[in-house]
Design an enzyme around this catalytic site. Structure first.
Site, PDB file in Angstrom:
ATOM      1  N   LYS A 113       0.853  -1.192   0.000  1.00 15.59           N
ATOM      2  CA  LYS A 113       0.000   0.000   0.000  1.00 15.59           C
ATOM      3  C   LYS A 113       0.880   1.229   0.000  1.00 15.59           C
ATOM      4  O   LYS A 113       2.012   1.183   0.492  1.00 15.59           O
ATOM      5  CB  LYS A 113      -0.874   0.019   1.260  1.00 15.59           C
ATOM      6  CG  LYS A 113      -2.116   0.868   1.128  1.00 15.59           C
ATOM      7  CD  LYS A 113      -3.209   0.079   0.455  1.00 15.59           C
ATOM      8  CE  LYS A 113      -4.520   0.804   0.429  1.00 15.59           C
ATOM      9  NZ  LYS A 113      -5.605  -0.146   0.132  1.00 15.59           N
TER      10      LYS A 113
HETATM   11  N1  GLU Z   1      -7.245   0.170  -3.138  1.00 15.79           N
HETATM   12  C1  GLU Z   1      -8.016  -0.994  -3.433  1.00 15.79           C
HETATM   13  C2  GLU Z   1      -8.062  -1.922  -2.230  1.00 15.79           C
HETATM   14  O1  GLU Z   1      -7.918  -1.492  -1.112  1.00 15.79           O
HETATM   15  C3  GLU Z   1      -7.590  -1.668  -4.725  1.00 15.79           C
HETATM   16  C4  GLU Z   1      -6.189  -2.175  -4.733  1.00 15.79           C
HETATM   17  C5  GLU Z   1      -5.742  -2.658  -6.120  1.00 15.79           C
HETATM   18  O2  GLU Z   1      -6.539  -2.677  -7.034  1.00 15.79           O
HETATM   19  O3  GLU Z   1      -4.569  -3.007  -6.218  1.00 15.79           O
HETATM   20  O4  GLU Z   1      -8.338  -3.088  -2.351  1.00 15.79           O
END
Ligand code: GLU
Length: 424
Positions: A113
């Protein structure tokens, strides 16, 4: 096995919450001691300073992070958050949840993240572009299509993913669409990616209501958060015949027992940026919204909004966690005791986004593109499989649904770590 020697780098309530969830799950499946700490703690992280030129010619330095929680089950995967409340600990917790989420859905990814401490609403379009590009420039050596693949999250969108893909491609000297997902279609984005998280939430709500013998037609829905996920969830649930009786953002809640006109509310937010003063219902507070009598409550905003007090006062039949980590560890214990409420835990409920991100990455790597129906069909197949495995685990071990989902996610990551052994 001696305990991990760890610093206070990630110290925060939200990281502690993710760790407590992990400890509970690890105990429940008797995860061997010698694999626990290396499955639990993030593998590595990067902190970056991001100077950008403001429109008034001054320079502001923002701070950003990328945490790679696990890179042993594939490249890291996870969004980038632009929000004033971002901390390294929060990003680490969100990266940890990405590991369990990808693993539960059977995606060949680790968990990661990113985040930048900024209120994107306070930047001009030009400033935002410079910040997004600067962030990518700084993390470029740390990521890549086979290392770690970012995507949108709170406060970021497909336009920003386009800028980031462009900056990365310039950095390496060739076009590299597979470095980020959630891009505009014109740059190799996937059909259906923008709607994917909301469509997945709505699909699972429909499936769980079927299991509960509650017709979705006429079911009443309350949604906290009206960004990409909340908005798309509202649209998809309305299309299934459900009635959205309340929505909210950080400025206000809007309540209308007869049904909020979702398309009108979305059009309003498109021009006004916030729900404040939208005349499609009466204004209500966040606390009132969470306590509304409804069939389904969908928290689709930030972490830790369902506290023990909120959990005790909930009047929904189904709690669908579209946000990551919306329920605190102590609130979870209250939910466990409430037989009147079913829960779709975050790592399952909002997995639609990363599942279609996976499809986008596959299409980029193969240079072979699918149509929207194909994407949606494949999304529902993966979600259905994940749901079935959670239900099986829940029944087999008499776990709560969150514990079932988390143990499945953790198990696969731990197994991969054990099989790979320790190098050097
Ligand atoms: N931000 C989204 C999540 O928390 C998508 C992450 C992604 O598509 O890599 O799952």
């Amino acid at each position: 096995m001696s305990k991990a020697i760890v610093s206070s780098l990630y110290d925060s309530d939200v990281f502690k919450m993710a760790c407590r969830q992990f400890d509970l799950a690890a105990d429940a499946i008797n995860l061997p001691e010698d694999i626990r700490d290396r499955t639990k703690y993030p593998q590595r992280c990067l902190a970056v300073a991001l100077p950008i030129k403001r429109d008034n010619e001054t320079v502001t330095v923002f701070e950003g992070y990328r945490v790679q929680h696990n890179l042993h089950t594939g490249p890291g995967k996870g969004g980038i958050r632009f929000h004033p409340g971002v901390t390294l600990g929060e990003v680490a917790a969100l990266a940890m949840w990405m590991s369990w989420k990808c693993s539960l859905a059977g995606l060949p990814y680790g968990g990661a993240k990113g985040g930048v401490i900024v209120d994107p609403r306070l930047l001009s379009a030009g400033e935002l572009e410079r910040l997004a590009r600067r962030y990518m420039q700084e993390i470029a050596p740390f990521i890549g299509p086979h290392i770690d693949v970012p995507a949108p999250d709170l406060g970021t969108n497909e336009t920003m993913m386009g800028w980031m893909m462009d900056t990365y491609s310039s950095h390496i000297g060739r076009n590299e669409p597979a470095v980020v997902t959630g891009k505009p279609i014109a740059l190799g984005g996937s059909q259906g990616r923008r709607e994917a998280t909301g469509a997945g939430v709505a699909y699972l709500v429909k499936r769980y209501l079927e299991d509960m013998n509650i017709p979705i037609a006429g079911a009443t829905i309350v949604i906290q958060g009206f960004g990409n996920v909340g908005g798309e969830t509202a649209l998809a649930l309305s299309a299934y015949g459900a009635k959205i009786i309340a929505v909210s953002d950080y400025t206000t809640g809007i309540y209308n027992r007869g049904g909020v006109d979702v398309k009108k509310a979305l059009a309003y937010v498109q021009t006004q940026r916030v729900l404040q003063d939208f005349d499609g219902g009466e204004p209500i507070t966040n606390a009132q919204l969470l306590a509304l009598d409804c069939t389904v409550l969908v928290p689709a905003a930030l972490e830790r909004v369902i506290t023990p007090e909120v959990a005790a006062g909930l009047r929904c039949r189904l709690l669908a966690e579209a946000a990551n980590g919306p329920t605190t560890f102590d609130a979870d214990k209250i939910l466990d005791q409430r037989d009147d409420i079913e829960l779709i835990p975050d790592v399952l409920c909002n997995a639609g986004g990363v599942i279609v991100s996976y499809f986008e990455w596959l299409q980029n790597l193969q240079n072979f593109y699918w149509d929207r129906d194909e994407v949606m069909q494949k999304l529902f197949v993966v979600l259905e499989r994940a749901k079935n495995s959670v239900e099986y685990q829940k029944r087999k071990f008499k776990f709560s649904r969150r514990l079932a989902a988390q143990t499945l996610g953790i198990q696969r990551v731990a197994e991969a770590k054990r099989s790979r052994g320790l190098s050097a």
